[in-house]
Structure formats: structure tokens, C-alpha cells
Design an enzyme around this catalytic site. Structure first.
Site, mmCIF file in Angstrom:
data_model
loop_
_atom_site.group_PDB
_atom_site.id
_atom_site.type_symbol
_atom_site.label_atom_id
_atom_site.label_comp_id
_atom_site.label_asym_id
_atom_site.label_seq_id
_atom_site.Cartn_x
_atom_site.Cartn_y
_atom_site.Cartn_z
ATOM 1 N N HIS A 150 30.732 36.848 39.412
ATOM 2 C CA HIS A 150 31.959 37.409 38.499
ATOM 3 C C HIS A 150 31.405 37.391 36.886
ATOM 4 O O HIS A 150 31.551 36.708 35.759
ATOM 5 C CB HIS A 150 32.977 36.724 38.579
ATOM 6 C CG HIS A 150 34.183 37.026 38.172
ATOM 7 N ND1 HIS A 150 35.125 36.575 37.498
ATOM 8 C CD2 HIS A 150 35.071 37.729 38.966
ATOM 9 C CE1 HIS A 150 35.987 38.314 37.110
ATOM 10 N NE2 HIS A 150 36.294 38.217 38.133
ATOM 11 N N HIS B 202 33.105 42.345 44.719
ATOM 12 C CA HIS B 202 33.492 41.864 43.150
ATOM 13 C C HIS B 202 32.503 41.177 42.558
ATOM 14 O O HIS B 202 32.673 40.451 41.773
ATOM 15 C CB HIS B 202 34.463 40.853 43.365
ATOM 16 C CG HIS B 202 35.376 40.553 41.630
ATOM 17 N ND1 HIS B 202 35.485 41.981 41.283
ATOM 18 C CD2 HIS B 202 36.292 39.457 41.355
ATOM 19 C CE1 HIS B 202 36.241 41.665 39.950
ATOM 20 N NE2 HIS B 202 36.928 40.689 39.867
ATOM 21 N N ASP C 231 41.840 40.195 43.634
ATOM 22 C CA ASP C 231 39.881 40.038 43.008
ATOM 23 C C ASP C 231 39.995 38.511 43.511
ATOM 24 O O ASP C 231 41.182 37.534 43.232
ATOM 25 C CB ASP C 231 40.183 39.979 42.051
ATOM 26 C CG ASP C 231 40.066 42.275 42.064
ATOM 27 O OD1 ASP C 231 40.291 42.569 42.177
ATOM 28 O OD2 ASP C 231 40.138 42.450 40.196
ATOM 29 N N ASP C 232 39.080 37.927 43.605
ATOM 30 C CA ASP C 232 37.980 37.022 43.279
ATOM 31 C C ASP C 232 37.459 36.076 44.169
ATOM 32 O O ASP C 232 37.025 34.489 43.945
ATOM 33 C CB ASP C 232 38.726 36.313 41.653
ATOM 34 C CG ASP C 232 38.707 36.891 40.554
ATOM 35 O OD1 ASP C 232 38.403 37.915 40.634
ATOM 36 O OD2 ASP C 232 39.279 36.039 39.778
ATOM 37 N N HIS D 157 45.185 39.202 41.511
ATOM 38 C CA HIS D 157 44.060 37.725 42.778
ATOM 39 C C HIS D 157 44.451 36.577 43.032
ATOM 40 O O HIS D 157 45.506 36.344 42.859
ATOM 41 C CB HIS D 157 43.846 36.337 40.985
ATOM 42 C CG HIS D 157 43.263 37.537 39.814
ATOM 43 N ND1 HIS D 157 44.035 38.363 39.060
ATOM 44 C CD2 HIS D 157 41.831 37.895 39.089
ATOM 45 C CE1 HIS D 157 43.811 39.252 37.775
ATOM 46 N NE2 HIS D 157 41.861 38.977 37.602
#
Length: 278
Positions: free
Chosen positions: A152, A148, A97-98, A242
């Protein structure tokens, strides 16, 4: 929000086309609105220290889910995200993620390429727009590029228009870069709500959570990350890691250790199928 021509066509078509989810099955979830820490985090956090454009979004992941929705849409409006796979033998999914982040994502891609396995990358739009070459590298290697959100945020605190903008803008930049919009999305912190399920479905995406949280965002040490993956390994497991949002050297090093170990133990590292297009 302005969508590309292909994205608009898909939004029209998805109202009449059912999404096939062949091997992911939802698990029981926590009570709606409940957070592991007892209360939701604030919407701000520390920025990355290296000179790479990123927002202040590195906060504690959450696993709160929405109440059931009665709205009709294609793909179906889910009541909860998919948390694991079903019917794939010793298959496992690795997710990151991210990102993409040029400090860490390339090393993760090299490791995945070395062992000829595929993973899922849930990208943030504001990172993707600055690193389109990494998006193309992901797609060229056969990885699944997921959504995603753009910046965020904590999704339940957004208006429906805000959710649509966060998801829609990210799908648009992914489609413009790799040719196809995402089929999968993950809410930041795992904080979903009814509107996010509805809007995700309108954008042609299925929600994916996780089974095993490596907690690598805490930077617990490479050994701790490896241990969590190894202890949580099993048929159908979805692993959360991540590749951005902080110092991810430990995540990179851990992958180099646990990936060959999982393969030696007979696990097949795979990715879910894509939703059919009209």
C-alpha cells in the site's frame, strides 16, 4: 522479482491478446497531480492495534490520475481508471480494499453470501500472504480478487521497478493461492501515474477506481457510511469500502444495513467480467 511459470506465460501472451472490457466506462478525472488535501500524504500511518500482521498504510485515499500515455500494450494502457459501469441497467459494484483481514473480512463474506451477491476485493499482498484461506474463500464464493499492491505505498513515489514489484508480487501470491492472477487493480489512495498504467497493462490488469467513497476509513459511524452509499446509489456506481487497514466494524455493520436496502430498491449487485486469457 520471481514470477510463477503461469504468470510468465501470461505476461508473454498479453502482448498479443486484447483485453475485453464489456461494461465499464471511464469518467472524467481530476487534473494530474492534484490531491484533495492540496498536497500528497506522507508514506506512513498508524498500525492496526490487534495482533494481525499489517503495514502502516492507513492514510487518506486520493484521486490523482496520470497524464495520457502513448505506450502500446495489451491490455491497452489506460489514461485513467474506470470509475463506473455502463450498460448494465441498475447494476452496482461493491468493492473492499486493503484486506484480507481475519477480524473483518469473514463477516463481510458472510453478509455477501447471505444475500447471494458478488463483490470485488482489492487485496494487499502482505495481507494476502498471511491469510490465504480468506483468498480461497473469496474465490470459492465467486468474488473478484483484485490487486491493491503489496504494501500500500504511494505509487507515484516509486521507481518503475518498485511499481512492478508491488503489483507483480501481489498478482503472484493471488495466482498461487486461487489459480488465477488478478484481472483488475486499484492504486492505493487512487494515486495513479503513467508507469502504473503501463505496468498494470503488462501484467494483464485493468485499472478500476470508484464512483462513491464511503469514507469508512475515517470511522464516521455506521449511519454515515450507510447514508453515503444510499445517497450515491445509482446505475453503474462503484462503491469504495475497506475490510482492513484499521477498525472496520462500522464497515461490516453498514454493509448489513445498506445491502438489503439496495436489493429491495431493485439494484443488482454485480462484478465486472474478466479479461480473456490466451
Amino acid at each position: 522479482m520471481k514470477f510463477g511459470r503461469r504468470a510468465m506465460l501470461r505476461l508473454t501472451a498479453c502482448l498479443g491478446v486484447a483485453t475485453a472490457v464489456r461494461f465499464l466506462g471511464p469518467d472524467p478525472v481530476q487534473a494530474p497531480g492534484r490531491y484533495p488535501s492540496g498536497s500528497p500524504p506522507t508514506a506512513a500511518g498508524p498500525r492496526a492495534t490487534a495482533p494481525v500482521r499489517a503495514s502502516a498504510y492507513r492514510l487518506r485515499p486520493m484521486t490523482a490520475y496520470a497524464p495520457p500515455s502513448s505506450a502500446l500494450a495489451r491490455p491497452p494502457v489506460r489514461r485513467r481508471p474506470f470509475l463506473r459501469m455502463a450498460g448494465t441497467g441498475r447494476g452496482m459494484v461493491l468493492t473492499f480494499d486493503d484486506g484480507p483481514d481475519p477480524r473483518y473480512t469473514p463477516a463481510i463474506l458472510r453478509t455477501l453470501r447471505r444475500y447471494d451477491v458478488r463483490a470485488m476485493f482489492f487485496v494487499c499482498g502482505e495481507m494476502a500472504v498471511e491469510n490465504r484461506d480468506l483468498l480461497r474463500e473469496m474465490a470459492d464464493d465467486g468474488h473478484v480478487v483484485g490487486n491493491h499492491s503489496w504494501s500500500h505505498p504511494l505509487i507515484p513515489r516509486l521507481s518503475p521497478g518498485g511499481i512492478r514489484s508491488e503489483l507483480g508480487r501481489t498478482s503472484e501470491i493471488v495466482e498461487r493461492t486461487v489459480g488465477d492472477a488478478p484481472d483488475w487493480y486499484r492504486a492505493p489512495y487512487g494515486a495513479w501515474n503513467r508507469r502504473s498504467f503501463e505496468i498494470g497493462a503488462e501484467l494483464g490488469m485493468e485499472p478500476l477506481g470508484w464512483t462513491v467513497d464511503t469514507l469508512d476509513w475515517r470511522e464516521p459511524g455506521t449511519r454515515a457510511i450507510v447514508r453515503r452509499v444510499r445517497e450515491g446509489a445509482g446505475p453503474g456506481v462503484v462503491v469504495l469500502s475497506h475490510d482492513a487497514g484499521g477498525n472496520r466494524q462500522q464497515s461490516v455493520a453498514a454493509l448489513r444495513t445498506y445491502l438489503p436496502q439496495l436489493l429491495d430498491e431493485g439494484y443488482r449487485i454485480t462484478v465486472p467480467g474478466t479479461a480473456p486469457r490466451a
